[in-house]
Design a protein around this motif. Structure first.
Motif, PDB file in Angstrom:
ATOM      1  N   GLY A 295     -74.186  -8.383 -32.485  1.00  0.00           N
ATOM      2  CA  GLY A 295     -74.281  -9.521 -33.392  1.00  0.00           C
ATOM      3  C   GLY A 295     -73.219  -9.559 -34.459  1.00  0.00           C
ATOM      4  N   ALA A 296     -72.128  -8.828 -34.274  1.00  0.00           N
ATOM      5  CA  ALA A 296     -71.077  -8.744 -35.292  1.00  0.00           C
ATOM      6  C   ALA A 296     -69.939  -9.719 -35.010  1.00  0.00           C
ATOM      7  CB  ALA A 296     -70.528  -7.324 -35.362  1.00  0.00           C
ATOM      8  N   LEU A 297     -69.250 -10.098 -36.070  1.00  0.00           N
ATOM      9  CA  LEU A 297     -68.004 -10.852 -35.957  1.00  0.00           C
ATOM     10  C   LEU A 297     -66.856  -9.848 -35.926  1.00  0.00           C
ATOM     11  CD1 LEU A 297     -66.322 -13.500 -36.079  1.00  0.00           C
ATOM     12  CD2 LEU A 297     -66.366 -13.256 -38.583  1.00  0.00           C
ATOM     13  N   VAL A 298     -65.984  -9.965 -34.939  1.00  0.00           N
ATOM     14  CA  VAL A 298     -64.827  -9.088 -34.827  1.00  0.00           C
ATOM     15  C   VAL A 298     -63.571  -9.886 -35.145  1.00  0.00           C
ATOM     16  CG1 VAL A 298     -63.453  -7.631 -33.299  1.00  0.00           C
ATOM     17  CG2 VAL A 298     -65.949  -7.609 -33.126  1.00  0.00           C
TER      18      VAL A 298
ATOM     19  N   ASP B 255     -52.889  -8.972 -36.440  1.00  0.00           N
ATOM     20  CA  ASP B 255     -51.532  -8.508 -36.130  1.00  0.00           C
ATOM     21  C   ASP B 255     -51.387  -7.909 -34.729  1.00  0.00           C
ATOM     22  OD1 ASP B 255     -48.885  -8.375 -37.216  1.00  0.00           O
ATOM     23  OD2 ASP B 255     -49.083  -6.205 -37.371  1.00  0.00           O
ATOM     24  N   SER B 256     -52.116  -8.413 -33.776  1.00  0.00           N
ATOM     25  CA  SER B 256     -51.971  -7.914 -32.401  1.00  0.00           C
ATOM     26  C   SER B 256     -51.839  -9.096 -31.450  1.00  0.00           C
ATOM     27  CB  SER B 256     -53.171  -7.050 -32.004  1.00  0.00           C
ATOM     28  OG  SER B 256     -52.951  -6.448 -30.747  1.00  0.00           O
ATOM     29  N   ALA B 257     -50.659  -9.213 -30.837  1.00  0.00           N
ATOM     30  CA  ALA B 257     -50.371 -10.370 -29.991  1.00  0.00           C
ATOM     31  C   ALA B 257     -51.178 -10.375 -28.708  1.00  0.00           C
ATOM     32  CB  ALA B 257     -48.879 -10.422 -29.658  1.00  0.00           C
ATOM     33  N   ASN B 258     -51.470  -9.202 -28.164  1.00  0.00           N
ATOM     34  CA  ASN B 258     -52.212  -9.149 -26.908  1.00  0.00           C
ATOM     35  C   ASN B 258     -53.324  -8.113 -26.982  1.00  0.00           C
ATOM     36  OD1 ASN B 258     -50.908  -6.537 -26.151  1.00  0.00           O
ATOM     37  ND2 ASN B 258     -49.104  -7.825 -25.960  1.00  0.00           N
ATOM     38  N   GLN B 259     -54.291  -8.255 -26.090  1.00  0.00           N
ATOM     39  CA  GLN B 259     -55.470  -7.394 -26.104  1.00  0.00           C
ATOM     40  C   GLN B 259     -55.142  -5.949 -25.750  1.00  0.00           C
ATOM     41  OE1 GLN B 259     -59.207  -9.462 -24.574  1.00  0.00           O
ATOM     42  NE2 GLN B 259     -57.619 -10.805 -23.729  1.00  0.00           N
ATOM     43  N   GLU B 260     -54.135  -5.757 -24.924  1.00  0.00           N
ATOM     44  CA  GLU B 260     -53.778  -4.404 -24.499  1.00  0.00           C
ATOM     45  C   GLU B 260     -53.397  -3.519 -25.677  1.00  0.00           C
ATOM     46  OE1 GLU B 260     -50.624  -2.179 -21.454  1.00  0.00           O
ATOM     47  OE2 GLU B 260     -50.553  -4.350 -21.730  1.00  0.00           O
ATOM     48  N   ARG B 261     -52.845  -4.114 -26.738  1.00  0.00           N
ATOM     49  CA  ARG B 261     -52.365  -3.328 -27.871  1.00  0.00           C
ATOM     50  C   ARG B 261     -53.390  -3.183 -28.991  1.00  0.00           C
ATOM     51  NH1 ARG B 261     -47.732  -4.115 -30.962  1.00  0.00           N
ATOM     52  NH2 ARG B 261     -47.659  -1.842 -31.019  1.00  0.00           N
ATOM     53  N   ILE B 262     -54.583  -3.727 -28.817  1.00  0.00           N
ATOM     54  CA  ILE B 262     -55.592  -3.619 -29.870  1.00  0.00           C
ATOM     55  C   ILE B 262     -56.137  -2.201 -29.914  1.00  0.00           C
ATOM     56  CG2 ILE B 262     -57.817  -4.455 -30.708  1.00  0.00           C
ATOM     57  CD1 ILE B 262     -57.226  -7.094 -29.268  1.00  0.00           C
ATOM     58  N   SER B 263     -56.156  -1.615 -31.084  1.00  0.00           N
ATOM     59  CA  SER B 263     -56.680  -0.259 -31.240  1.00  0.00           C
ATOM     60  C   SER B 263     -58.201  -0.290 -31.232  1.00  0.00           C
ATOM     61  CB  SER B 263     -56.184   0.345 -32.558  1.00  0.00           C
ATOM     62  OG  SER B 263     -56.623   1.679 -32.693  1.00  0.00           O
ATOM     63  N   ASP B 264     -58.807   0.542 -30.376  1.00  0.00           N
ATOM     64  CA  ASP B 264     -60.251   0.633 -30.185  1.00  0.00           C
ATOM     65  C   ASP B 264     -60.738  -0.563 -29.352  1.00  0.00           C
ATOM     66  OD1 ASP B 264     -63.031   0.852 -30.287  1.00  0.00           O
ATOM     67  OD2 ASP B 264     -62.995   1.775 -32.263  1.00  0.00           O
ATOM     68  N   ASP B 265     -60.928  -0.329 -28.040  1.00  0.00           N
ATOM     69  CA  ASP B 265     -61.248  -1.432 -27.133  1.00  0.00           C
ATOM     70  C   ASP B 265     -62.675  -1.949 -27.272  1.00  0.00           C
ATOM     71  OD1 ASP B 265     -62.701   0.593 -25.962  1.00  0.00           O
ATOM     72  OD2 ASP B 265     -61.451   0.730 -24.159  1.00  0.00           O
ATOM     73  N   ARG B 266     -63.412  -1.470 -28.260  1.00  0.00           N
ATOM     74  CA  ARG B 266     -64.747  -2.009 -28.508  1.00  0.00           C
ATOM     75  C   ARG B 266     -64.717  -3.398 -29.135  1.00  0.00           C
ATOM     76  NH1 ARG B 266     -67.750   2.542 -31.840  1.00  0.00           N
ATOM     77  NH2 ARG B 266     -65.756   2.461 -32.944  1.00  0.00           N
TER      78      ARG B 266
ATOM     79  N   HIS C 220     -49.105 -13.314 -36.346  1.00  0.00           N
ATOM     80  CA  HIS C 220     -47.876 -14.091 -36.554  1.00  0.00           C
ATOM     81  C   HIS C 220     -46.854 -13.872 -35.438  1.00  0.00           C
ATOM     82  CE1 HIS C 220     -45.100 -10.852 -38.395  1.00  0.00           C
ATOM     83  NE2 HIS C 220     -46.179 -10.236 -37.999  1.00  0.00           N
ATOM     84  N   HIS C 221     -47.236 -13.171 -34.379  1.00  0.00           N
ATOM     85  CA  HIS C 221     -46.365 -12.999 -33.222  1.00  0.00           C
ATOM     86  C   HIS C 221     -46.509 -14.202 -32.284  1.00  0.00           C
ATOM     87  CE1 HIS C 221     -47.174  -8.813 -34.601  1.00  0.00           C
ATOM     88  NE2 HIS C 221     -45.889  -8.679 -34.355  1.00  0.00           N
ATOM     89  N   PRO C 222     -45.525 -14.427 -31.399  1.00  0.00           N
ATOM     90  CA  PRO C 222     -45.668 -15.517 -30.419  1.00  0.00           C
ATOM     91  C   PRO C 222     -46.995 -15.415 -29.670  1.00  0.00           C
ATOM     92  CG  PRO C 222     -43.434 -14.648 -30.373  1.00  0.00           C
ATOM     93  CD  PRO C 222     -44.219 -13.748 -31.285  1.00  0.00           C
ATOM     94  N   ASN C 223     -47.672 -16.544 -29.529  1.00  0.00           N
ATOM     95  CA  ASN C 223     -49.029 -16.559 -28.987  1.00  0.00           C
ATOM     96  C   ASN C 223     -49.016 -16.567 -27.457  1.00  0.00           C
ATOM     97  OD1 ASN C 223     -51.821 -16.597 -29.153  1.00  0.00           O
ATOM     98  ND2 ASN C 223     -51.920 -18.832 -29.259  1.00  0.00           N
ATOM     99  N   GLU C 224     -48.531 -15.481 -26.882  1.00  0.00           N
ATOM    100  CA  GLU C 224     -48.432 -15.397 -25.427  1.00  0.00           C
ATOM    101  C   GLU C 224     -49.779 -15.107 -24.777  1.00  0.00           C
ATOM    102  OE1 GLU C 224     -45.518 -12.392 -25.060  1.00  0.00           O
ATOM    103  OE2 GLU C 224     -43.929 -13.612 -25.957  1.00  0.00           O
ATOM    104  N   GLU C 225     -50.713 -14.561 -25.544  1.00  0.00           N
ATOM    105  CA  GLU C 225     -52.055 -14.301 -25.020  1.00  0.00           C
ATOM    106  C   GLU C 225     -53.080 -14.768 -26.051  1.00  0.00           C
ATOM    107  OE1 GLU C 225     -54.929 -10.595 -23.657  1.00  0.00           O
ATOM    108  OE2 GLU C 225     -52.773 -10.258 -23.758  1.00  0.00           O
ATOM    109  N   PRO C 226     -53.490 -16.027 -25.982  1.00  0.00           N
ATOM    110  CA  PRO C 226     -54.399 -16.583 -26.994  1.00  0.00           C
ATOM    111  C   PRO C 226     -55.848 -16.175 -26.777  1.00  0.00           C
ATOM    112  CG  PRO C 226     -53.834 -18.258 -25.389  1.00  0.00           C
ATOM    113  CD  PRO C 226     -53.023 -17.037 -25.023  1.00  0.00           C
ATOM    114  N   TYR C 227     -56.147 -14.908 -26.942  1.00  0.00           N
ATOM    115  CA  TYR C 227     -57.506 -14.409 -26.756  1.00  0.00           C
ATOM    116  C   TYR C 227     -58.362 -14.750 -27.982  1.00  0.00           C
ATOM    117  CZ  TYR C 227     -55.852 -10.666 -29.838  1.00  0.00           C
ATOM    118  OH  TYR C 227     -55.334  -9.976 -30.909  1.00  0.00           O
ATOM    119  N   GLY C 228     -59.675 -14.709 -27.793  1.00  0.00           N
ATOM    120  CA  GLY C 228     -60.600 -14.900 -28.907  1.00  0.00           C
ATOM    121  C   GLY C 228     -61.255 -16.277 -28.922  1.00  0.00           C
ATOM    122  N   ASP C 229     -62.342 -16.378 -29.686  1.00  0.00           N
ATOM    123  CA  ASP C 229     -63.058 -17.645 -29.844  1.00  0.00           C
ATOM    124  C   ASP C 229     -62.368 -18.551 -30.857  1.00  0.00           C
ATOM    125  OD1 ASP C 229     -65.523 -16.997 -28.184  1.00  0.00           O
ATOM    126  OD2 ASP C 229     -65.519 -15.324 -29.602  1.00  0.00           O
TER     127      ASP C 229
END
Length: 310
Positions: free
Chosen positions: A73-76, A80-91, A103-112
């Protein structure tokens, strides 16, 4: 988009903030700065920051240790991470909703909810902009120092072309909080004996190709000799950047199963080359990955061509 983010923040009781792996000052500044702002505005909410630590930047703050259950039930929010692969802690996938601020080019627009502004100097500047548009949020001495660190880091102390009038105006808002700038710079540029000696090695051993491309290859045995980690070596990426004639420069740092590539430029566009080698980033500052020294030679050849085309 900013209003949508503010509404999500007000809605949730638990907010968990992530950023990219191997954090730099902007990643930590935006993450920790946003957390500080939210903690001050919403004292009854649970605000956490997660990810691996970076020893050279511990003076900015430390991460929280939380269980998987906290994500229920948390908001995540990912800063500063352009793509999901580089996000620290995959939870970061475990939360109820996900927001991307970058602020990086939006090559992977993940998220709600996705707020990407490539015209911003840094994600930290975007957090200042978020505060500007809110009635609930405000800056304090502690949050301002963190956001100042992020802006300084990504603008090269306001020397890079991404420093716009709005950047300086928002930085002035941070300085109005009476932050200890001298103490910050003393911590940021503090070097121990290991790093100082490695810096000397870099100055002695970097090469210049075709008079315009600076190259440094840091092999794993060199890092071991100086007892410096791959992450720590990133502090030296601009060591020889002021050499006359250089248009671009690159650091190749050997790790266990790959070669980390750090690219910088004075004008030629380099992020296209980074994208061709498992990376990306800004037009004048990018990162990539190589898997052999032969591949690093390919990258050097591409950098020479992009300089010659200028």
């Amino acid at each position: 988009m900013k209003q949508a983010i503010l509404e999500k923040i007000s809605k949730y009781n638990t907010i968990i903030i992530h950023r990219h792996v191997r954090p730099d000052p902007d990643a930590l500044g935006s993450q920790l700065g946003l957390a500080a702002i939210l903690k001050e505005a919403y004292q009854n909410k649970n605000i956490y920051t997660v990810g691996e630590s970076e020893p050279s930047l511990l003076f900015l703050g430390e991460m929280d240790t939380i269980t998987d259950e906290e994500y229920n039930g948390a908001l995540v929010i990912v800063c500063d991470s352009a793509n999901q692969e580089r996000i620290s802690d995959d939870r970061f996938r475990l939360g109820a909703e996900l927001i991307k601020i970058d602020h990086h080019p939006n090559e992977e627009p993940y998220g709600d909810v996705v707020w990407v502004d490539v015209s911003a100097s840094s994600t930290s500047e975007m957090i200042v902009e978020l505060v500007e548009g809110s009635r609930e949020l405000s800056l304090s001495k502690s949050s301002a120092l963190l956001l100042y660190a992020g802006i300084v880091g990504d603008t090269g102390r306001f020397r890079y072309p991404n420093t716009k009038p709005e950047t300086l105006r928002r930085t002035a808002l941070l300085l109005e909080q009476d932050i200890e700038v001298n103490d910050f710079y003393a911590e940021l540029y503090k070097r121990d004996l290991r790093m100082t000696r490695l810096e000397g090695y870099v100055l002695q051993h970097f090469e210049i190709h075709h008079g315009c491309v600076g190259v440094m290859k840091l092999r794993s045995d060199v890092l071991e000799t100086f007892d410096v980690t791959s992450n720590e070596s990133s502090q030296l990426v601009n060591t020889f950047s002021s050499v006359e004639g250089l248009m671009v420069w690159v650091f190749f740092v050997e790790e266990a199963d790959r070669i980390r590539v750090r690219l910088r430029s004075r004008g030629p566009i380099i992020n296209g080359i980074a994208q061709e080698h498992q990376g990306g980033g800004h037009t004048l500052a990018s990162g990539a990955t190589a898997y052999s020294w032969e591949e690093t030679d390919e990258i050097i050849s591409k950098l020479i061509k992009v300089c010659e085309s200028e």
